[in-house]
Scaffold this motif. Structure first.
Motif, PDB file in Angstrom:
ATOM      1  N   CYS A 141      13.959 -25.601  -7.317  1.00  0.00           N
ATOM      2  CA  CYS A 141      13.018 -26.559  -6.713  1.00  0.00           C
ATOM      3  C   CYS A 141      13.050 -27.888  -7.469  1.00  0.00           C
ATOM      4  CB  CYS A 141      11.608 -25.968  -6.691  1.00  0.00           C
ATOM      5  SG  CYS A 141      11.480 -24.531  -5.605  1.00  0.00           S
ATOM      6  N   GLY A 142      14.189 -28.556  -7.364  1.00  0.00           N
ATOM      7  CA  GLY A 142      14.353 -29.850  -8.005  1.00  0.00           C
ATOM      8  C   GLY A 142      14.745 -30.928  -7.016  1.00  0.00           C
ATOM      9  N   VAL A 143      15.200 -32.042  -7.560  1.00  0.00           N
ATOM     10  CA  VAL A 143      15.548 -33.207  -6.743  1.00  0.00           C
ATOM     11  C   VAL A 143      16.637 -32.875  -5.733  1.00  0.00           C
ATOM     12  CG1 VAL A 143      16.578 -35.512  -6.840  1.00  0.00           C
ATOM     13  CG2 VAL A 143      14.840 -34.851  -8.520  1.00  0.00           C
ATOM     14  N   ILE A 144      17.661 -32.140  -6.167  1.00  0.00           N
ATOM     15  CA  ILE A 144      18.802 -31.889  -5.290  1.00  0.00           C
ATOM     16  C   ILE A 144      18.382 -31.096  -4.061  1.00  0.00           C
ATOM     17  CG2 ILE A 144      21.068 -30.818  -5.099  1.00  0.00           C
ATOM     18  CD1 ILE A 144      21.047 -33.318  -6.806  1.00  0.00           C
ATOM     19  N   GLU A 161      11.177 -22.990   9.507  1.00  0.00           N
ATOM     20  CA  GLU A 161      10.704 -22.099   8.450  1.00  0.00           C
ATOM     21  C   GLU A 161      11.449 -22.399   7.161  1.00  0.00           C
ATOM     22  OE1 GLU A 161      10.749 -17.950   9.709  1.00  0.00           O
ATOM     23  OE2 GLU A 161      10.905 -18.652  11.775  1.00  0.00           O
ATOM     24  N   ILE A 162      10.702 -22.715   6.116  1.00  0.00           N
ATOM     25  CA  ILE A 162      11.289 -23.096   4.833  1.00  0.00           C
ATOM     26  C   ILE A 162      10.724 -22.178   3.751  1.00  0.00           C
ATOM     27  CG2 ILE A 162      11.551 -24.946   3.140  1.00  0.00           C
ATOM     28  CD1 ILE A 162      10.868 -26.855   5.602  1.00  0.00           C
ATOM     29  N   THR A 163      11.624 -21.480   3.059  1.00  0.00           N
ATOM     30  CA  THR A 163      11.237 -20.598   1.960  1.00  0.00           C
ATOM     31  C   THR A 163      11.815 -21.151   0.671  1.00  0.00           C
ATOM     32  OG1 THR A 163      11.209 -18.667   3.424  1.00  0.00           O
ATOM     33  CG2 THR A 163      11.331 -18.244   1.057  1.00  0.00           C
ATOM     34  N   VAL A 164      11.016 -21.215  -0.391  1.00  0.00           N
ATOM     35  CA  VAL A 164      11.489 -21.793  -1.650  1.00  0.00           C
ATOM     36  C   VAL A 164      11.266 -20.803  -2.784  1.00  0.00           C
ATOM     37  CG1 VAL A 164      10.956 -24.103  -0.796  1.00  0.00           C
ATOM     38  CG2 VAL A 164       9.294 -22.923  -2.249  1.00  0.00           C
ATOM     39  N   PHE A 165      12.112 -20.933  -3.813  1.00  0.00           N
ATOM     40  CA  PHE A 165      11.947 -20.106  -5.010  1.00  0.00           C
ATOM     41  C   PHE A 165      12.450 -20.859  -6.219  1.00  0.00           C
ATOM     42  CE2 PHE A 165      13.660 -17.250  -8.249  1.00  0.00           C
ATOM     43  CZ  PHE A 165      12.507 -16.543  -8.566  1.00  0.00           C
ATOM     44  N   ARG A 171       6.460 -24.983 -10.637  1.00  0.00           N
ATOM     45  CA  ARG A 171       7.404 -25.930 -10.039  1.00  0.00           C
ATOM     46  C   ARG A 171       7.632 -25.588  -8.563  1.00  0.00           C
ATOM     47  NH1 ARG A 171      11.191 -29.538 -12.007  1.00  0.00           N
ATOM     48  NH2 ARG A 171      13.267 -29.574 -11.049  1.00  0.00           N
ATOM     49  N   ALA A 172       7.749 -24.295  -8.273  1.00  0.00           N
ATOM     50  CA  ALA A 172       7.927 -23.866  -6.886  1.00  0.00           C
ATOM     51  C   ALA A 172       6.717 -24.241  -6.035  1.00  0.00           C
ATOM     52  CB  ALA A 172       8.175 -22.363  -6.822  1.00  0.00           C
ATOM     53  N   ALA A 173       5.516 -24.052  -6.583  1.00  0.00           N
ATOM     54  CA  ALA A 173       4.309 -24.380  -5.832  1.00  0.00           C
ATOM     55  C   ALA A 173       4.214 -25.881  -5.576  1.00  0.00           C
ATOM     56  CB  ALA A 173       3.075 -23.893  -6.594  1.00  0.00           C
TER      57      ALA A 173
END
Length: 338
Positions: A141-144, A161-165, A171-173
């Protein structure tokens, strides 16, 4: 010498995502056609330090308006804990008539967006089988990955639908909240996965953009037919690489610097496990449907010609708008011809 700072670059590039995608696509086509010069990148590393590095990427791009220059980009992951960006960069553009440096351009935004454009072009050239792709998982979960998501939404506006980890839950939140605020229109939802396997299995489109330095992740959690955009190059284990359908940007460049593809080459003694290059697919003018039974892995080394194409786009727009700061006296004064 014209200098363009980060604010200048962002002002020029914001809202021009389609133009930037076109510039990156054209750079791939020129490179595929042999109208480029692309020496290997030079990695500057430091004794006793296996995380930090600075890389020089010299390049020449031909075509109707040829250009040349170099990007000097550092990656210091510890910056994140200091409240600074991990990467910083500068590009020097040279005159093709005299060779003198014409512009110094702050390049962290250029680098991130050309990387994202490359990933988005790959997603467009490698479509899913059996209908639209409505979800994407972002690991790191950074700039890239934020830029990857922005450009994916240009190429694949049907994503909802977007899932992040991220290993850092906070940082993820924060990433989720930013995406929900800035990119979650048109009914899009953003959620945080509890672990990486959940993220990998959530959708058939995945982007890996982490700071990993050695392969650590298999792709067993990915559903068959998943496209993994392996932007960070060193996450995926050698067995997982060899089990996948492999697409790269440039075979000679990606088989260096202990990337996952490079380690797979060393393990097998060859490069036969790589199926195609993105430039080749774009040149053919046709998409390559994914194998429904296997994972497709796109591993882009990140070519200096892409930075050059976007920096030239920025320079031309900045000149037209009168942006930037002209530094007088940077170069020696002209002398009378002999």
């Amino acid at each position: 010498m014209l200098t363009l700072g980060n604010a200048d670059v962002r002002r020029v590039l914001d809202g021009r995502e389609k133009e930037l995608l076109g510039a990156v696509r054209d750079a791939y086509l020129q490179h595929e056609a042999g109208r480029s010069a692309l020496p290997h990148s030079v990695f500057l590393r430091f004794p006793g330090d296996d995380r930090n590095r600075i890389i020089a990427l010299p390049a020449h791009l031909g075509g109707e308006e040829p250009k040349a220059g170099i990007k000097w980009i550092s990656s210091f992951p510890g910056n994140v804990a200091r409240g600074r960006e991990r990467a910083s960069a500068a590009i020097i553009l040279n005159s093709m008539e005299t060779g003198v440096p014409e512009a110094l351009v702050e390049a962290s935004t250029i680098s991130a967006r050309r990387t994202a454009a490359s990933a988005a072009l790959a997603a467009g050239a490698l479509p899913p089988g059996g209908g639209a792709e409505t979800g994407v998982a972002l690991v790191g979960c950074g700039v890239i990955n934020y830029e990857v998501l922005r450009f994916l939404l240009v190429v694949r506006p049907e994503i909802t639908e977007i899932t992040v980890f991220d290993l850092d839950a906070g940082r993820a939140a924060g990433f989720r909240d930013r995406c929900a605020t800035e990119l979650a229109g048109d009914g899009r939802t953003v959620r945080v996965a509890s672990d990486i396997d959940e993220a990998l299995g959530a959708h058939r489109l995945v982007s890996l953009a982490t700071t990993a330095t050695v392969p650590h992740q298999d792709l067993a959690a990915c559903a068959p037919g998943t496209l993994v955009l392996h932007v960070s190059l060193r996450d995926v284990t050698v067995p997982a690489v060899l089990a996948a359908v492999n697409i790269v940007d440039d075979l000679d460049h990606v088989c260096r610097a202990e990337t996952s593809v490079h380690l797979a080459e060393q393990a097998t003694g060859g490069r036969g496990f790589v199926s195609a290059t993105l430039g080749g697919l774009l040149s053919a003018g046709a998409s390559l449907p994914r194998d429904p039974e296997r994972v497709t892995l796109f591993s882009p080394f990140g070519l200096g010609v892409l930075d050059l194409a976007v920096a030239d786009m920025v320079l031309r727009a900045a000149r037209a708008e009168g942006a930037g700061t002209l530094v007088e006296g940077f170069l020696p004064p002209p002398v009378a011809p002999a």
